[in-house]
Write an enzyme that holds these catalytic residues in place. Structure first.
Site, mmCIF file in Angstrom:
data_model
loop_
_atom_site.group_PDB
_atom_site.id
_atom_site.type_symbol
_atom_site.label_atom_id
_atom_site.label_comp_id
_atom_site.label_asym_id
_atom_site.label_seq_id
_atom_site.Cartn_x
_atom_site.Cartn_y
_atom_site.Cartn_z
ATOM 1 N N LYS A 1 -10.817 -0.821 10.243
ATOM 2 C CA LYS A 1 -10.884 -2.011 9.409
ATOM 3 C C LYS A 1 -11.240 -3.261 10.218
ATOM 4 O O LYS A 1 -11.378 -4.347 9.661
ATOM 5 C CB LYS A 1 -9.560 -2.223 8.667
ATOM 6 C CG LYS A 1 -9.225 -1.129 7.654
ATOM 7 C CD LYS A 1 -7.956 -1.436 6.900
ATOM 8 C CE LYS A 1 -7.484 -0.249 6.062
ATOM 9 N NZ LYS A 1 -8.366 0.038 4.928
ATOM 10 N N CYS B 1 -4.667 2.395 -3.793
ATOM 11 C CA CYS B 1 -3.439 2.890 -3.144
ATOM 12 C C CYS B 1 -2.306 1.893 -3.320
ATOM 13 O O CYS B 1 -1.523 1.644 -2.394
ATOM 14 C CB CYS B 1 -3.689 3.186 -1.661
ATOM 15 S SG CYS B 1 -4.763 4.591 -1.383
ATOM 16 N N HIS C 1 0.861 -1.187 0.000
ATOM 17 C CA HIS C 1 0.000 0.000 0.000
ATOM 18 C C HIS C 1 0.895 1.234 0.000
ATOM 19 O O HIS C 1 2.023 1.201 0.491
ATOM 20 C CB HIS C 1 -0.874 -0.037 1.266
ATOM 21 C CG HIS C 1 -1.945 0.990 1.338
ATOM 22 N ND1 HIS C 1 -1.698 2.295 1.707
ATOM 23 C CD2 HIS C 1 -3.289 0.904 1.118
ATOM 24 C CE1 HIS C 1 -2.835 2.966 1.714
ATOM 25 N NE2 HIS C 1 -3.815 2.160 1.353
ATOM 26 N N GLN D 1 -4.620 -5.366 6.903
ATOM 27 C CA GLN D 1 -5.537 -6.347 6.325
ATOM 28 C C GLN D 1 -5.442 -7.715 7.002
ATOM 29 O O GLN D 1 -6.177 -8.635 6.631
ATOM 30 C CB GLN D 1 -5.246 -6.504 4.823
ATOM 31 C CG GLN D 1 -5.385 -5.236 4.006
ATOM 32 C CD GLN D 1 -6.807 -4.705 3.970
ATOM 33 O OE1 GLN D 1 -7.772 -5.426 4.212
ATOM 34 N NE2 GLN D 1 -6.950 -3.421 3.657
ATOM 35 N N ASP E 1 2.889 -4.350 8.096
ATOM 36 C CA ASP E 1 1.631 -3.647 7.852
ATOM 37 C C ASP E 1 0.511 -4.668 8.067
ATOM 38 O O ASP E 1 0.267 -5.521 7.225
ATOM 39 C CB ASP E 1 1.613 -3.098 6.429
ATOM 40 C CG ASP E 1 0.276 -2.450 6.054
ATOM 41 O OD1 ASP E 1 -0.679 -2.516 6.863
ATOM 42 O OD2 ASP E 1 0.171 -1.912 4.943
#
Length: 408
Positions: free
Chosen positions: A223, A363, A121, A200, A197
């Site tokens: 999220k 993104c 991202h 997700q 990261d």
């Protein structure tokens, strides 16, 4: 046992009609919906407990402080941190990754390198571009093999001069789940910091920071059923102790003189100004909801949806699907294009049928350029989605094809 098919009743926003169709929300990779218990918790805080934290001695301030710090402990327990000192509240994943990249500027020198991947991202690309540009370090990319991370490429690019390896746990475009634990073990052999990261992954998988042995983990509340504007940066305590504050002002100070100041202990030295108190409390409530469902049960439910939906998407003539062809090791994220149709036209047509998806570059422009496309449609699922939602998506895609092309 949780009935995931009835879960949407807990989410008031899902019980509505869009364009005279029952809403099918398939944009959870962008932001998840909120259960009633999270909405109620936010309302309760503002109705009964609203006060600033840490310094007040009156009852409301003490209640707000207690709940805010209890939320920090809740997060620490959820991700397996050794201590709540290792949990820093931020505005979201983007802020958290920027904080790490700011720290990197104190570490990197000319001749050093930082490794990221082509599937990142923008939030895990641009901060590293800037850190390398300002320090003279080299930014290296790992590329793909069979729509997954090429671990041989990583092996070839790791050197003693690699100071940071910063990778997404789950791709927000391809849906592939990267073997972060193995990558961390390899990177640590070269003495590199490992940054994950988790935007997700944390909402969908059981993530234990001690098990994967990352040095930093970033993720966002919105999220994972929580409010917007709240995120987390996990960092190992020993690293955070030597990491300088990123922002300066109230709340994070111990003593201030005319020409100098000193900082509070962890984790407060990083949290300048009035924090997002309600956001932290709302995030804790979202975590309680996820814990009630059980992260293993959520993962199993989503895997069943992947197993169900993937072959149906692949069977649609003219649909190009990006990411692993095998449902194992694939998260519930499906990016695709329909031959001859612009992704925004497809997304608009699906919206007419009550189905919310996302279209664009997500993104992740370097990844899309690598794939040879400019944009894609993305359908992303979460715990409140069902096989019926998948059926409606397939029917809507076929109807869209028929409308624009006149054929199936």
């Amino acid at each position: 046992m949780i009935d995931f098919n009835g879960l949407r009743q807990d989410f008031p926003i899902l019980n509505q009609r869009v364009n005279d169709e029952s809403l099918v929300y398939l944009d959870s990779a962008a932001t998840s919906q909120k259960p009633q218990v999270v909405i109620d918790r936010l309302s309760h805080y503002y109705q009964w407990d609203n006060a600033n934290v840490h310094r007040g001695v009156h009852t409301l301030a003490e209640r707000a402080t207690r709940k805010y710090e209890a939320s920090r402990q809740r997060v620490a327990d959820f991700i397996g941190a050794k201590s709540s000192k290792e949990v820093l509240f931020t505005r979201g994943t983007t802020t958290a990754l920027n904080w790490v990249a700011q720290f990197a500027k104190t570490v990197l020198q000319p001749g050093d390198n930082v490794i990221i991947s082509i599937m990142e991202h923008h939030s895990n690309i641009i901060p590293w571009q800037e850190a390398c540009r300002q320090t003279g370090a080299e930014l290296r990319y790992i590329y793909l093999k069979d729509d997954a991370l090429d671990l041989a490429d990583l092996n070839n690019k790791l050197t003693e001069q690699t100071k940071f390896v910063s990778l997404t746990h789950v791709s927000n475009v391809l849906g592939c789940v990267n073997p972060i634990k193995d990558i961390a073990a390899l990177a640590h052999k070269f003495g590199a910091y490992v940054v994950v990261d988790g935007a997700q992954s944390v909402p969908h998988l059981a993530v234990d920071v001690q098990d994967i042995n990352c040095d930093f983990l970033a993720f966002s509340g919105h999220k994972m059923l929580g409010p917007t504007g709240i995120g987390v940066l996990y960092g190992k305590e020993a690293i955070l102790e030597k990491m300088p504050p990123i922002e300066f002002g109230g709340e994070m100070i111990d003593f201030v003189g005319e020409q100098e100041a000193s900082w509070k202990a962890l984790p407060w030295k990083f949290e300048a100004g009035t924090p997002n108190i309600s956001g932290a409390i709302g995030l804790a409530e979202a975590i309680s909801y996820l814990d009630h469902l059980g992260m293993s049960a959520i993962q199993k439910h989503e895997q069943e949806l992947v197993d169900y939906l993937l072959p149906q998407l692949k069977a649609i003539d003219g649909l190009e699907l990006y990411g692993p062809n095998n449902s194992q090791g694939r998260a519930a994220v499906f990016s695709f294009n329909l031959k001859g149709l612009h992704p925004h036209d497809v997304a608009t047509a699906l919206d007419y049928q009550g189905i919310a998806v996302r279209a664009g570059h997500h993104c992740a422009q370097p990844l899309l350029h690598y794939l040879g496309i400019e944009s894609a449609v993305r359908a992303s699922l979460y715990c409140y989605n069902t096989k019926e939602d998948c059926d409606k998506l397939i029917q809507a895609i076929r109807a869209t094809k028929e409308f624009f092309n006149g054929t199936f």
